[in-house]
Write a protein that holds these residues in place. Sequence first.
Motif, PDB file in Angstrom:
ATOM      1  N   HIS A 172       2.914  -6.234 -10.189  1.00  0.00           N
ATOM      2  CA  HIS A 172       2.611  -7.735  -9.981  1.00  0.00           C
ATOM      3  C   HIS A 172       2.810  -8.498  -8.487  1.00  0.00           C
ATOM      4  O   HIS A 172       2.903  -9.886  -9.308  1.00  0.00           O
ATOM      5  N   LYS A 173       3.499  -7.823  -7.808  1.00  0.00           N
ATOM      6  CA  LYS A 173       3.369  -8.858  -6.319  1.00  0.00           C
ATOM      7  C   LYS A 173       4.541  -9.899  -6.167  1.00  0.00           C
ATOM      8  O   LYS A 173       4.632 -10.459  -5.538  1.00  0.00           O
TER       9      LYS A 173
ATOM     10  N   ARG B 244       8.145 -10.887  -4.760  1.00  0.00           N
ATOM     11  CA  ARG B 244       8.966 -10.489  -3.380  1.00  0.00           C
ATOM     12  C   ARG B 244      10.080 -10.488  -3.388  1.00  0.00           C
ATOM     13  O   ARG B 244      11.305 -10.900  -2.399  1.00  0.00           O
TER      14      ARG B 244
ATOM     15  N   TYR C  86       7.976  -2.384  -3.054  1.00  0.00           N
ATOM     16  CA  TYR C  86       6.351  -3.246  -1.956  1.00  0.00           C
ATOM     17  C   TYR C  86       6.406  -3.080  -0.960  1.00  0.00           C
ATOM     18  O   TYR C  86       7.732  -3.005  -0.627  1.00  0.00           O
TER      19      TYR C  86
ATOM     20  N   ASP D 284       5.153  -4.381   2.921  1.00  0.00           N
ATOM     21  CA  ASP D 284       4.460  -5.005   3.478  1.00  0.00           C
ATOM     22  C   ASP D 284       3.312  -5.067   4.525  1.00  0.00           C
ATOM     23  O   ASP D 284       1.894  -4.784   4.555  1.00  0.00           O
TER      24      ASP D 284
ATOM     25  N   GLU E 226       1.056  -2.407   2.696  1.00  0.00           N
ATOM     26  CA  GLU E 226      -0.157  -2.675   2.145  1.00  0.00           C
ATOM     27  C   GLU E 226      -1.029  -3.339   3.185  1.00  0.00           C
ATOM     28  O   GLU E 226      -1.941  -3.138   2.670  1.00  0.00           O
TER      29      GLU E 226
END
Length: 228
Positions: free
Chosen positions: A103-104, A106, A215, A217, A220
């Motif tokens: 959910h983003k 970091r 995640y 970057d 994405e």
Amino acid sequence: MKNNQDADILYISAHGYYNIKQNRAGIMVGEEFWMASEDINVPPIVILSACHSSPRGMGAVNIADMFIRNGAISVLGTFIPVNAHRNLILMTRLFTYIVEAQHKSRQYKTLSDAWCGVVATNAIHELMSESKSFNKWMHDTNSKGKPRIIEFQLERCVGKLRSTHIYSDTIKIIKEMLAEEGMKGKFGNILNTQDFFPESFFYQFIGYPENIFLYNDIFEEAYSKPLV
């Protein structure tokens, strides 16, 4: 597992079994011993919430190594029997960080980072597990109507917990909270002893958890670019 080919994580909560005479370790499925020794398809991450599923030191053939052999990138196992309640806390916190990353958040980039975060900040939970009265006090509300454990996690400990002094820093903050409420010296049998042991010492990620991105970057950015 054949019906869930798109799964990223296989989580198994079971009773572990280590046969010392045969020097092999696995889990109990009903009344049957199983250690994933057959050829099976497994997702990249396997988490074994089971006692002594990955014993080391005597060359035991174990279920954690078998999952790596069958294609898992990283497997979390345990060296010895573990406490079920403390295991629940560790697993809940690990999955919380994984979900937050999706959910983003970091905070942690890789699975290895997330596990290190769980281990480094688990001291307060280790202390609460040592005493029912201290655990109750931490979950009760303070004069502001806020549960003390929430105050500790979201306010008191932010920027104050050094990774190399996690227990002493945690205890210092708790003692400050007690003193502010006129309870200096309370729970001294827990806060002034050094005989508690981090539950996470009994766990090990094998494989390459540092290669599993929660995640990324760069990825994405590449995915968000329109196709030409």
